[in-house]
Design an enzyme around this catalytic site. Structure first.
Site, PDB file in Angstrom:
ATOM      1  N   LYS A  93       0.846  -1.194   0.000  1.00 37.79           N
ATOM      2  CA  LYS A  93       0.000   0.000   0.000  1.00 37.79           C
ATOM      3  C   LYS A  93       0.881   1.243   0.000  1.00 37.79           C
ATOM      4  O   LYS A  93       1.880   1.307   0.729  1.00 37.79           O
ATOM      5  CB  LYS A  93      -0.912  -0.036   1.233  1.00 37.79           C
ATOM      6  CG  LYS A  93      -1.923   1.093   1.313  1.00 37.79           C
ATOM      7  CD  LYS A  93      -2.819   0.891   2.538  1.00 37.79           C
ATOM      8  CE  LYS A  93      -3.843   1.995   2.700  1.00 37.79           C
ATOM      9  NZ  LYS A  93      -4.732   1.765   3.862  1.00 37.79           N
ATOM     10  N   SER A 107      -9.362   1.897   3.160  1.00 41.35           N
ATOM     11  CA  SER A 107      -8.533   2.649   2.240  1.00 41.35           C
ATOM     12  C   SER A 107      -7.582   1.775   1.436  1.00 41.35           C
ATOM     13  O   SER A 107      -6.988   2.244   0.456  1.00 41.35           O
ATOM     14  CB  SER A 107      -7.729   3.701   3.026  1.00 41.35           C
ATOM     15  OG  SER A 107      -6.876   3.101   3.991  1.00 41.35           O
ATOM     16  N   SER A 157      -9.673  -0.300   7.342  1.00 42.43           N
ATOM     17  CA  SER A 157      -9.171  -0.139   5.982  1.00 42.43           C
ATOM     18  C   SER A 157      -8.574  -1.394   5.371  1.00 42.43           C
ATOM     19  O   SER A 157      -8.365  -1.445   4.163  1.00 42.43           O
ATOM     20  CB  SER A 157      -8.137   0.989   5.938  1.00 42.43           C
ATOM     21  OG  SER A 157      -8.764   2.240   6.083  1.00 42.43           O
TER      22      SER A 157
END
Length: 537
Positions: A43, A117, A139
């Site tokens: 990420k 996210s 997330s």
């Protein structure tokens, strides 16, 4: 460069949605180790040396000087990072649409969000066997649920966050997304370890904390209907049926959990985001919704922060009582699965609803695993298993049981079933702990047992086998061989140690009573256990 890494790099460049912000054309070589040669995605709020950590903000162009500790540990285990993935900007969101690099969608539907996210990390599972995400408020679990994956959110501090761009430093967690629980285990093991340079780092205890069972058999569920979309309500009902086949189910009040969840964005706690990255909100590449949400933190005072901390402490104390009589809590990950159009129409409200069941886990210092649980209207549906801090190992075993994968064997010494004063939280439990005992599992008796109050030095029950309904609450403790002998002098008649049959078909040594104790005027079987009897009286 291994064949698997070359293939992953090729596939990453061909993904038909903006899952990757950067593909590492010169991926480093892997090394020997438990993850030898395995490609993985990162990420893009986690540093990889030589690559900008954009956090989905194109204003951030400076390459990272060094990799995050999490990336270094995976590389030391032989894994190879092949790209940086898209996300809700500054890891602020649960939808996966708050990115100038484009919105990710669910792998099963171009109309539905991927979840954020860690949106790009979930989509990247079509390219790599595992991906790193972060999970401050859900997330990692939300995109896992929306894409049929396993999302592991470990106990805060077990995985170093040094080298992770902070969102809420006191709550941030590095998480994993995999297709199976089995695949998640070696990744989490490689990531876990104390970091003396991370102020939030915590080591895994050498023994499970008091009250955490090595084998989880009792799972709490909400004692009332939840506010779910119709298709999710049907999928949730099926999930509850599945749970009843693999564990004993106890209803609990989840309102304290849901109240804590509302505090994350609905109170002064949002000010931590402003403190973490508020200085970066003025650039041209900042998403306006992210700027609006985080800027709200500026309206709170220091006094507001302390007020909400007291309220959170109150809710945490109440929520902890759930795990006295249960090993874990099962909840849906989200109340529904919104479309991209739903988010565009109401970007804040739609996102806020997605955090209903996830926002509180880090606030309450819990660990969680999101697992697939069938489908809802043809799209992946996921639930989450939640447990106290440092229960990560047993919780993964429970998650494996949920998915039908192999569980790790639990090492046993001598097992003793207790039903009254030796239960966790009861006055004689300290004797088991003093003798080196650890909680093996929460369980129920087999059919044929009844429970009565009996005389003695303090209030206590006696289990008598006959024609009773069974299903009476007990705890099974794992004790050193010599410990049982140490207990014997303190066992006052009419109680004694004898064989006690459990609901899973096993028989262990346990506290039982003579048949002469079966006095109908003192029977408390209907309460289902000693704790429930005490609560009623």
């Amino acid at each position: 460069m291994s064949h698997d890494v070359r293939t992953a790099l090729k596939l990453a460049a061909e993904v038909d949605q903006p899952a990757f912000i950067t593909v590492l054309a010169d991926a480093p070589d892997g090394s020997d180790g438990p993850l030898g040669g395995m490609p993985f995605a990162v990420k893009d709020n986690i540093d990889v040396a030589g690559v900008p950590t954009t956090a989905a903000c194109p204003d951030r162009t400076e390459p990272a000087a060094r990799s995050a500790v999490a990336v270094d540990r995976l590389r030391a285990a032989g894994a190879v990072p092949i790209g940086k993935t898209n996300l809700d900007q500054f890891a602020t969101g649960l939808v996966g649409t708050r990115s100038p690099y484009g919105a990710c969608h669910c792998v099963a539907s171009p109309e539905h969000v991927s979840g954020g996210s860690s949106s790009g990390s979930a989509v990247a599972l079509g390219v790599v066997p595992f991906a790193l995400g972060t999970d401050t408020a859900g997330s990692g679990r939300v995109p896992a649920a929306f894409n049929g994956l396993v999302g592991v959110k470990p106990t805060r501090g077990l995985v170093s966050t040094r080298g992770v761009l902070p969102a809420c430093p006191s709550l941030d967690c590095v998480t994993t997304l995999t297709r199976t629980v089995t695949a998640a285990r070696p990744v989490l093991e490689a990531l876990t370890g104390p970091d003396p340079h991370d102020p939030y780092s915590r080591p895994m205890p050498t023994r499970l904390p008091h009250g955490v069972a090595a084998r989880m058999r009792v799972v709490a569920v909400p004692n009332r209907p939840l506010d779910l979309d119709p298709s999710y309500a049907a999928a949730w009902a099926s999930a509850l049926d599945h749970l009843a086949r693999i564990a004993h189910v106890v209803p609990v009040d989840v309102d304290p959990f849901l109240a804590a969840a509302r505090l994350l964005y609905g109170s002064a706690l949002v000010a931590e985001r402003l403190a973490a990255f508020g200085d970066q909100l003025n650039g041209p590449g900042v998403d306006p919704t992210v700027r609006r949400i985080v800027s709200e933190g500026g309206r709170f005072t220091a006094g507001d922060v302390f007020t909400v901390q007291r309220e959170l402490a109150r809710l945490r104390s109440i929520a902890e009582s759930t795990f006295v009589g249960a090993d874990a809590l099962l909840l849906p990950v989200t109340p529904g699965h919104p479309r991209l159009a739903d988010v565009a129409a109401d970007p804040i409200g739609t996102n806020a609803r997605l955090g209903t069941f996830t926002n509180m886990v880090n606030l309450l210092d819990l660990c969680a695993v999101a697992v697939p649980a069938g489908d809802a209207d043809g799209l992946p549906f996921g639930v989450q298993l939640i447990a106290p801090a440092f229960a990560d190992g047993p919780l993964l075993d429970l998650a494996a049981r949920w998915t039908g994968e192999a569980e790790r064997p639990v090492a046993e010494r001598g097992l003793l079933a207790v039903a009254g004063a030796h239960l966790t939280g009861q006055p004689a439990n300290a004797d088991l702990v003093r003798l080196g005992g650890t909680l093996h599992s929460r369980a129920r008796t087999a059919r044929g047992y009844r429970m009565y109050t009996v005389d003695g030095p303090f209030p206590r029950p006696g289990l008598v086998r006959g024609s009773g309904p069974g299903g009476i609450e007990v705890e099974v403790w794992d004790l050193p061989a010599a410990a049982v002998a140490d207990l014997l002098p303190g066992i006052a008649p009419p109680l004694h140690l004898g064989p006690l049959a459990l609901d899973d078909g096993t028989t262990v040594l346990g506290f039982v009573a003579d048949t002469g104790c079966a006095d109908p005027t003192r029977e408390i079987t209907a309460h289902g256990g000693w704790r429930a009897y005490l609560a009623s009286s």
